[in-house]
Write an enzyme that holds these catalytic residues in place. Structure first.
Site, mmCIF file in Angstrom:
data_model
loop_
_atom_site.group_PDB
_atom_site.id
_atom_site.type_symbol
_atom_site.label_atom_id
_atom_site.label_comp_id
_atom_site.label_asym_id
_atom_site.label_seq_id
_atom_site.Cartn_x
_atom_site.Cartn_y
_atom_site.Cartn_z
ATOM 1 N N ASN A 1 0.799 -1.235 0.000
ATOM 2 C CA ASN A 1 0.000 0.000 0.000
ATOM 3 C C ASN A 1 0.831 1.284 0.000
ATOM 4 O O ASN A 1 0.399 2.295 -0.527
ATOM 5 C CB ASN A 1 -1.010 -0.019 1.163
ATOM 6 N N GLU B 1 4.732 -4.280 12.022
ATOM 7 C CA GLU B 1 3.722 -3.243 11.765
ATOM 8 C C GLU B 1 2.568 -3.935 11.068
ATOM 9 O O GLU B 1 2.632 -4.192 9.864
ATOM 10 C CB GLU B 1 4.300 -2.147 10.859
ATOM 11 N N CYS C 1 -3.361 0.772 6.856
ATOM 12 C CA CYS C 1 -3.429 -0.046 8.066
ATOM 13 C C CYS C 1 -4.032 0.695 9.249
ATOM 14 O O CYS C 1 -4.707 0.100 10.066
ATOM 15 C CB CYS C 1 -2.044 -0.541 8.424
ATOM 16 N N GLU D 1 8.198 2.645 14.247
ATOM 17 C CA GLU D 1 8.904 3.267 13.129
ATOM 18 C C GLU D 1 8.784 4.776 13.316
ATOM 19 O O GLU D 1 7.848 5.258 13.957
ATOM 20 C CB GLU D 1 8.302 2.825 11.790
HETATM 21 N N1 LIG Z 1 1.001 -1.419 10.427
HETATM 22 C C1 LIG Z 1 1.440 -0.993 9.273
HETATM 23 O O1 LIG Z 1 2.339 -0.188 9.243
HETATM 24 C C2 LIG Z 1 0.851 -1.504 8.004
HETATM 25 C C3 LIG Z 1 0.184 -2.689 7.961
HETATM 26 N N2 LIG Z 1 -0.321 -3.184 6.779
HETATM 27 C C4 LIG Z 1 -1.069 -4.429 6.784
HETATM 28 O O2 LIG Z 1 -0.649 -5.233 5.693
HETATM 29 C C5 LIG Z 1 -1.718 -5.980 5.142
HETATM 30 C C6 LIG Z 1 -1.789 -5.837 3.637
HETATM 31 O O3 LIG Z 1 -0.541 -6.068 3.071
HETATM 32 P P1 LIG Z 1 -0.188 -7.445 2.343
HETATM 33 O O4 LIG Z 1 0.954 -7.142 1.470
HETATM 34 O O5 LIG Z 1 -1.404 -8.044 1.760
HETATM 35 O O6 LIG Z 1 0.243 -8.337 3.607
HETATM 36 P P2 LIG Z 1 0.946 -9.767 3.585
HETATM 37 O O7 LIG Z 1 1.123 -10.118 5.011
HETATM 38 O O8 LIG Z 1 0.237 -10.697 2.706
HETATM 39 O O9 LIG Z 1 2.364 -9.527 2.903
HETATM 40 C C7 LIG Z 1 3.299 -8.613 3.398
HETATM 41 C C8 LIG Z 1 4.686 -8.983 2.935
HETATM 42 O O10 LIG Z 1 5.102 -10.210 3.513
HETATM 43 C C9 LIG Z 1 5.562 -11.098 2.505
HETATM 44 N N3 LIG Z 1 5.301 -12.470 2.966
HETATM 45 C C10 LIG Z 1 4.155 -13.174 2.806
HETATM 46 N N4 LIG Z 1 4.271 -14.377 3.406
HETATM 47 C C11 LIG Z 1 5.513 -14.425 3.946
HETATM 48 C C12 LIG Z 1 6.227 -15.421 4.698
HETATM 49 N N5 LIG Z 1 5.682 -16.588 5.016
HETATM 50 N N6 LIG Z 1 7.488 -15.129 5.094
HETATM 51 C C13 LIG Z 1 8.047 -13.947 4.803
HETATM 52 N N7 LIG Z 1 7.427 -12.979 4.088
HETATM 53 C C14 LIG Z 1 6.173 -13.220 3.670
HETATM 54 C C15 LIG Z 1 4.812 -10.661 1.284
HETATM 55 O O11 LIG Z 1 5.438 -11.096 0.108
HETATM 56 C C16 LIG Z 1 4.827 -9.159 1.432
HETATM 57 O O12 LIG Z 1 6.052 -8.610 1.025
HETATM 58 C C17 LIG Z 1 -2.949 -5.446 5.814
HETATM 59 O O13 LIG Z 1 -3.422 -6.376 6.758
HETATM 60 C C18 LIG Z 1 -2.501 -4.180 6.523
HETATM 61 O O14 LIG Z 1 -3.210 -3.858 7.651
HETATM 62 C C19 LIG Z 1 -0.126 -2.511 5.633
HETATM 63 C C20 LIG Z 1 0.529 -1.316 5.629
HETATM 64 C C21 LIG Z 1 1.033 -0.702 6.799
#
Ligand SMILES: NC(=O)C1=CN([C@@H]2O[C@H](COP(=O)(O)OP(=O)(O)OC[C@H]3O[C@@H](n4cnc5c(N)ncnc54)[C@H](O)[C@@H]3O)[C@@H](O)[C@H]2O)C=CC1
Length: 497
Positions: A160, A257, A291, A471
């Site tokens: 995002n 995060e 998020c 962060e």
């Molecule tokens: N708290 C924060 O700062 C933020 C949180 N988010 C959260 O992120 C989510 C959306 O992002 P997505 O990319 O769909 O999340 P995701 O958790 O599917 O993927 C995030 C990252 O982790 C990697 N990944 C996936 N499985 C993995 C594994 N088993 N081992 C290591 N890396 C792995 C992905 O390739 C990607 O780069 C939402 O739930 C949102 O709330 C998003 C932006 C900011």
């Protein structure tokens, strides 16, 4: 680098970055497609990096770390400052790349690039003033502490805020003397490369910031590598759990995060105009894929009708369409499956008894080239109850749920009744109530009379299942460094033996 209009971008160069140059990975763990969400076009087919490529990236980062860790904070700050200057100079080109690959409006993408160079500038400033302590001990002996880097850190990003996440992770990491390997989300592989090129041109040793593309498998190779010292992750709760579990095997510190389902509480004594604007900002930036969004909007009974009417009016006016056009304020969602998922939440909300006051439908812009993009109208739900799926689960789309409340005590109970705790907001003119409510809310960031502003000077991160570590802000130095204590004996050794 990037073409200026939607539907024309072609990716030609390799998307991994290692040793100061773009490279093709030496091996692969599969492929992933990256889209232009505005048109549905595939703009890149990624080779997901395999174990050998990850090993090479770690080796290269380790070599750079050996040079970088010996630099003074001032020297590191100079490189970061130059990188910040270049990001600012290339703001438009980076923002265009971000818009093409993510779908957010160019208007918003430019704001993301602003917080990105500001982050680099901020940690450039802190780098020079990092220091340990000197402690006087009995008989002239003394001790001192050294703030030392951790080593090779891994950053794993969500889709995002691709460029901003890369900056928020790498700037403090590099300021502390670490090297970083960054793995973007496979949906948004592009803009991290621009940052990598900038770091190299700004004077970072080759390998200090490497980019490795791929999905879960590549992420696992990185987390499990024995020469990786720390993992900083932005993404979903389920993936965060896996990252923590993998890192525990190597006793590696993690920053997580994760997602949220944040409350925004609007009292009847608020400035209504600001509260309405706040609710839109809390829900509709980046098509709602944020998020910390305040998606549970609690409005005090006395003003709920007036508030809702105004929110709907302003939501109807949001211009949806080609995200590269200057007056667009809402672009497409990230991809087809995600759009379906978000629409599914709206369907279940209706089934559970919520009312769709506005939006929540797929949207087809008039421009034929946008026909296969992933657009929807932003959605306002009313008649919501706390137990509905749309109120409990993170939707990660432009869907605002409006809930009615009577008293402060009641709304605090309801606002805190969630496993998440990323952010929260309160609108009121009563200064004591504002601080009392902020103190009671279980969230890492609480906004009073605004929402979703994230200045780099302030720490950002979660309570509860939204993660831990922070962060931005001064405190993040703690998460990218370790303290060494040095004891200095000025007398003789006293031995009991
Ligand atoms: N708290 C924060 O700062 C933020 C949180 N988010 C959260 O992120 C989510 C959306 O992002 P997505 O990319 O769909 O999340 P995701 O958790 O599917 O993927 C995030 C990252 O982790 C990697 N990944 C996936 N499985 C993995 C594994 N088993 N081992 C290591 N890396 C792995 C992905 O390739 C990607 O780069 C939402 O739930 C949102 O709330 C998003 C932006 C900011």
């Amino acid at each position: 680098v990037a073409a200026m209009s939607t539907g024309t971008f072609v990716q030609l160069e390799p998307l991994n970055y290692r040793g100061g140059a773009r490279v093709e990975p030496v091996d692969s763990s599969g492929t992933e497609k990256a889209f232009e969400p505005a048109t549905g076009r595939v703009i890149a087919t990624l080779q997901c990096s395999g174990e050998n490529e990850v090993n090479l990236a770690v080796k290269s980062a380790k070599d750079a770390f050996e040079i970088w860790r010996k630099k003074s904070g001032m020297e590191r700050g100079q490189v970061l400052l130059e990188a910040a200057r270049m990001v600012k100079e290339q703001k438009d080109a980076i923002a265009i790349m971000e818009t093409i690959n993510n779908g957010k409006s160019i208007f918003e993408a430019r704001l993301d690039i602003d917080t990105s160079w500001q982050c680099l500038e901020y940690y450039a400033g802190l780098a020079a003033s990092m220091a340990g302590e000197h402690v006087q001990l009995p008989n002239g002996s003394f001790g001192y502490t050294r703030r030392e880097p951790l080593g090779v850190c891994v950053g794993i990003g969500a889709w995002n805020y691709p460029f901003q996440i890369a900056c928020w992770k790498s700037a403090p990491a590099l300021a502390c003397g670490n090297a970083m390997i960054f793995k973007p989300s496979p949906f948004t592989p592009m803009s991290a490369l621009l940052l990598a090129e900038i770091y190299t041109k700004a004077g970072a040793p080759p390998g200090l910031f490497n980019v490795v593309q791929g999905g879960a498998a590549t992420g696992q190779f990185l987390c499990q590598h024995r020469h990786v010292a720390k993992v900083s992750f932005t993404g979903s709760v389920p993936t965060g759990m896996k990252i923590m579990e993998m890192s525990s095997k190597g006793i590696k510190p993690v920053t997580l995060e994760l997602g949220g389902k944040s409350p925004l509480i609007i009292f009847s004594d608020c400035d209504l105009e600001n509260a309405v604007k706040g609710a839109l900002v809390a829900n509709f930036l980046t098509q709602g894929q944020v998020c910390c969004n305040g998606t549970r909007v609690f409005v005090q009974k006395e003003i709920i009708d007036k508030f809702t009417k105004e929110v709907v009016k302003q939501t109807q006016n949001i211009r949806i369409g080609d995200p590269l056009l200057e007056d667009t304020r809402m672009g497409p969602l990230i991809n087809g499956p995600h759009l379906e998922r978000v629409l599914g939440f709206i369907k279940s909300a209706k089934e559970e008894g919520a009312t769709v006051l506005y939006g929540g439908e797929p949207y087809e812009p008039t421009d034929p080239k946008l026909k296969h993009g992933y657009y929807m109208t932003p959605c306002i739900l009313t008649n919501c109850r706390d137990d509905m799926t749309c109120v409990r689960e993170e939707i990660f789309g432009p869907v605002m749920s409006i809930l009615s409340f009577k008293t402060e005590a009641e709304v605090l109970d309801r606002a805190n009744d969630t496993t998440f705790g990323l952010a929260a907001g309160v609108f009121t003119r009563d200064i004591q109530r504002a601080h009392r409510v902020a103190a009671e809310l279980q969230a890492g960031t609480c906004y009073i009379n605004n929402y979703n502003v994230s200045p780099v000077e302030l720490p950002f991160g979660g309570y509860k299942k939204s993660g831990f570590g922070r962060e931005n802000g001064r405190v993040t130095i703690e998460y990218y460094s370790q303290l060494k204590t040095v004891y200095v004996e000025m007398g003789d050794v006293e031995s009991p033996f």
